[in-house]
Structures are given as structure tokens and as C-alpha cells.
Write a protein that holds these residues in place. Structure first.
Motif, PDB file in Angstrom:
ATOM      1  N   ASP A 156       0.821  -1.211   0.000  1.00 50.94           N
ATOM      2  CA  ASP A 156       0.000   0.000   0.000  1.00 50.94           C
ATOM      3  C   ASP A 156       0.858   1.266   0.000  1.00 50.94           C
ATOM      4  O   ASP A 156       1.953   1.300   0.579  1.00 50.94           O
ATOM      5  CB  ASP A 156      -0.889   0.049   1.248  1.00 50.94           C
ATOM      6  N   ASN A 157       0.319   2.316  -0.611  1.00 52.75           N
ATOM      7  CA  ASN A 157       0.893   3.647  -0.431  1.00 52.75           C
ATOM      8  C   ASN A 157       0.709   4.073   1.022  1.00 52.75           C
ATOM      9  O   ASN A 157      -0.241   3.641   1.692  1.00 52.75           O
ATOM     10  CB  ASN A 157       0.201   4.661  -1.337  1.00 52.75           C
ATOM     11  N   TYR A 158       1.582   4.967   1.494  1.00 53.39           N
ATOM     12  CA  TYR A 158       1.442   5.425   2.876  1.00 53.39           C
ATOM     13  C   TYR A 158       2.174   6.734   3.092  1.00 53.39           C
ATOM     14  O   TYR A 158       3.086   7.112   2.328  1.00 53.39           O
ATOM     15  CB  TYR A 158       1.977   4.384   3.870  1.00 53.39           C
ATOM     16  N   THR A 159       1.767   7.419   4.156  1.00 58.30           N
ATOM     17  CA  THR A 159       2.536   8.513   4.752  1.00 58.30           C
ATOM     18  C   THR A 159       2.479   8.340   6.259  1.00 58.30           C
ATOM     19  O   THR A 159       1.408   8.103   6.823  1.00 58.30           O
ATOM     20  CB  THR A 159       1.973   9.893   4.388  1.00 58.30           C
ATOM     21  N   PHE A 177       5.518   6.605   0.828  1.00 59.92           N
ATOM     22  CA  PHE A 177       5.741   5.748  -0.337  1.00 59.92           C
ATOM     23  C   PHE A 177       4.536   5.893  -1.255  1.00 59.92           C
ATOM     24  O   PHE A 177       3.387   5.776  -0.803  1.00 59.92           O
ATOM     25  CB  PHE A 177       5.898   4.295   0.120  1.00 59.92           C
ATOM     26  N   ASP A 178       4.779   6.189  -2.541  1.00 59.08           N
ATOM     27  CA  ASP A 178       3.678   6.426  -3.485  1.00 59.08           C
ATOM     28  C   ASP A 178       3.451   5.260  -4.441  1.00 59.08           C
ATOM     29  O   ASP A 178       2.772   5.397  -5.453  1.00 59.08           O
ATOM     30  CB  ASP A 178       3.917   7.710  -4.273  1.00 59.08           C
ATOM     31  N   GLY A 179       3.995   4.099  -4.096  1.00 53.03           N
ATOM     32  CA  GLY A 179       3.891   2.932  -4.961  1.00 53.03           C
ATOM     33  C   GLY A 179       5.134   2.715  -5.806  1.00 53.03           C
ATOM     34  O   GLY A 179       5.363   1.618  -6.317  1.00 53.03           O
ATOM     35  N   ARG A 205       9.997   6.045  -2.428  1.00 52.59           N
ATOM     36  CA  ARG A 205       9.943   6.224  -0.978  1.00 52.59           C
ATOM     37  C   ARG A 205      10.754   7.467  -0.625  1.00 52.59           C
ATOM     38  O   ARG A 205      11.815   7.716  -1.202  1.00 52.59           O
ATOM     39  CB  ARG A 205      10.519   4.987  -0.277  1.00 52.59           C
ATOM     40  N   ARG A 229      -2.157   7.100   1.675  1.00 48.24           N
ATOM     41  CA  ARG A 229      -1.692   7.678   0.422  1.00 48.24           C
ATOM     42  C   ARG A 229      -0.429   8.487   0.695  1.00 48.24           C
ATOM     43  O   ARG A 229      -0.125   8.812   1.859  1.00 48.24           O
ATOM     44  CB  ARG A 229      -2.762   8.572  -0.218  1.00 48.24           C
ATOM     45  N   ALA A 230       0.291   8.819  -0.362  1.00 47.14           N
ATOM     46  CA  ALA A 230       1.493   9.638  -0.224  1.00 47.14           C
ATOM     47  C   ALA A 230       1.106  11.112  -0.302  1.00 47.14           C
ATOM     48  O   ALA A 230       0.555  11.567  -1.312  1.00 47.14           O
ATOM     49  CB  ALA A 230       2.493   9.295  -1.320  1.00 47.14           C
TER      50      ALA A 230
END
Length: 283
Positions: free
Chosen positions: A109-112, A177-179, A182, A229-230
Motif C-alpha cells: 500500500d501507499n502510505y505517509t 511511499f507512493d507505490g 519512498r 496515500r502519499a
């Protein structure tokens, strides 16, 4: 005229008497999907659709908590705000644990992840993380390294950047990370990037103030948010300036630390990822 019974969301068979021509009992059978009335001379059994479960806020820490709500509708708001607090971690054994976290980024998954920290010492000090510790690519965590570095590590697939000596003052740390890419930001300034692959994070063993099998943070932590999401640089700058609202798009956990008392760290996002404070003290 018939007797009336208030029936909740629990199953069972209930006796039901009619006053129409005698005392022969009828029955109401309650399941998760219907009420069924049997034993009366209607020529056939009578089935009534059970009312839809009531939606509302199901988080008891929220100001608009609805004890009658069965389905959470995402409306939870008005969490405790007793002032601007943070938690002090002693660097030896203090941490916050979150059991069975929900909606936390996992897999690829994308993350912040964003956190405010005021470390007393650097070194191998964990800020936040989750995953299957010791298994490659199944972790997502942020921790310091040495006297002037910081990791966003997935376990043997890590982004390490130089952050400088952050001791004894407040700093905002962001990993995202936007897919594809990073990134790590310190106080809104990009410190490094890479393009890793193979992430398969597991949403378990979730801790704040500790990573891996210890790596305890030493200092103050405040205002942590996790997103699915990023965030872009403008959003990062906005959050540094004013913080999330609690209902922002993609926000899956938000600990403001504004409760200021007790042994529970309240998640203001509505996802009920409330933490249990182990040893850390309010300041």
C-alpha cells in the motif's frame, strides 16, 4: 389487542399471547434477518423484515458516541482535548501498543507516516512501526540510527538518510511511499529517496516509541498521523503548520496526544486505533 415486546438484535424464540379468542400462545422467532410470528390463525406464518441496523458513531471516546449505533458511519468527532500534551519515553522500556489495528497500510500500500519528536538521545531509537519483525519486507517502521541518521525500514530493504543531530528540540519526521518512490522529510525538507520493490507489510505488532524487539525511544513524541496515500510537499507543509483536521482524505490514524491523562492514547481518526500506554508519562 396483543401484548407488545421490544426485541433487540439478539436471536431467540419468545412466547407471545393473543387476546383474540383465547390464551393459546403464539411465538416470535428472532434471527439476524427477520422476525417470524407463528401460531396465530392467519392461515400462514407471518414474517416481518427486521429493521436495518442503526448507523452512527460507535467509538465511546468520541463526543458524539451513539450507544445505540450498530454500524459505524464514519461520523465520530469531538475527541478529548485537554490541552497541548506529549508523552515522555525513558529510552529503556516505555512504549505504546495498539492491538488489532484497523485500516493501517499493509502489503504494498501507499502510505505517509508523520510524527513530531523531541529526542533526548539519538542512536538506535524507534519512533513508530509495525510488521513481522525479523522477516524481510514485512515491516514498516521509522527509527534513528547513529548520531545523525534516520531509517524508514521494511527489514533489509531500507531507506537511510542523514538528518543531523535532532536532540533537544522539536522536529517533524515524515516517511512516505507512493507505490514507486519512498521519501523521508525532516521539517518539510526532503532528505532522501529510493525506489524499492517487494513490500508486503503486515499490520501487527504495532508500537509507538519502540520498533523491532526493543529500540526504545528516548524523549518526547507528539502528534502522529498515518495516511493510506502519499502526501505531496504542500500537504506536508500544511500539516506542519496546522496539523490534520481528523477527517482528511486518506487519514487512517491520528493521535493528537491531547487527552493528557490516563493510560490510553486516543486515535482521533474514528478508526479506533487507540493505544495502551506502557510506562510513558504525560507532559
Amino acid at each position: 389487542m396483543t401484548n407488545q415486546h421490544t426485541l433487540g438484535a439478539y436471536g431467540g424464540v419468545f412466547p407471545f399471547f393473543t387476546a383474540y379468542g383465547g390464551t393459546d400462545p403464539a411465538e416470535i422467532t428472532v434471527t439476524e434477518t427477520e422476525y417470524k410470528l407463528t401460531g396465530l390463525d392467519f392461515g400462514a406464518d407471518l414474517s416481518l423484515a427486521q429493521p436495518s441496523p442503526s448507523p452512527g458513531c460507535t467509538d465511546p471516546y468520541a463526543g458524539n458516541y451513539d450507544p445505540d449505533a450498530v454500524i459505524d458511519d464514519g461520523s465520530c468527532t469531538d475527541y478529548p482535548d485537554n490541552g497541548d500534551f506529549s508523552l515522555m519515553f525513558d529510552g529503556s522500556d516505555d512504549f505504546i501498543s495498539i492491538e488489532n489495528p484497523s485500516n493501517i497500510p499493509s502489503g504494498n500500500d501507499n502510505y505517509t507516516i508523520s510524527a513530531w519528536v523531541n529526542p533526548i538521545s539519538m542512536g538506535t531509537r524507534g519512533i513508530i512501526g509495525w510488521g513481522t519483525w525479523g522477516t524481510d519486507n514485512t515491516v514498516n517502521a521509522i527509527r534513528f540510527n547513529g548520531s545523525d541518521q534516520i531509517f524508514n525500514f521494511w527489514w533489509n530493504n531500507d531507506l537511510l538518510v542523514t538528518c543531523g543531530d535532532l536532540r533537544n528540540s522539536w522536529h517533524n519526521v515524515v516517511a512516505l511511499f507512493d507505490g514507486t518512490t519512498r521519501k523521508i522529510y525532516i521539517d518539510g525538507v526532503l532528505k532522501g529517496t529510493d525506489t524499492p520493490t517487494g513490500h508486503n507489510a503486515v499490520a501487527e505488532n504495532f508500537k509507538i516509541g519502540s520498533t523491532s524487539f526493543g529500540e526504545y525511544f528516548h524523549g518526547l513524541i507528539n502528534d502522529i498521523s498515518i495516511w493510506n496515500r502519499a502526501l505531496d510537499e504542500d500537504e506536508i507543509a500544511s500539516n506542519i503548520s496546522s496539523g490534520p483536521t481528523g477527517i482528511d482524505s486518506g487519514l487512517v490514524s491520528y493521535w493528537t496526544f491531547d487527552g493528557g491523562t490516563g493510560t490510553t492514547l486516543i486515535d482521533n481518526s474514528g478508526n479506533m486505533n487507540h493505544g495502551t500506554i506502557n510506562g510513558a508519562t504525560w507532559e
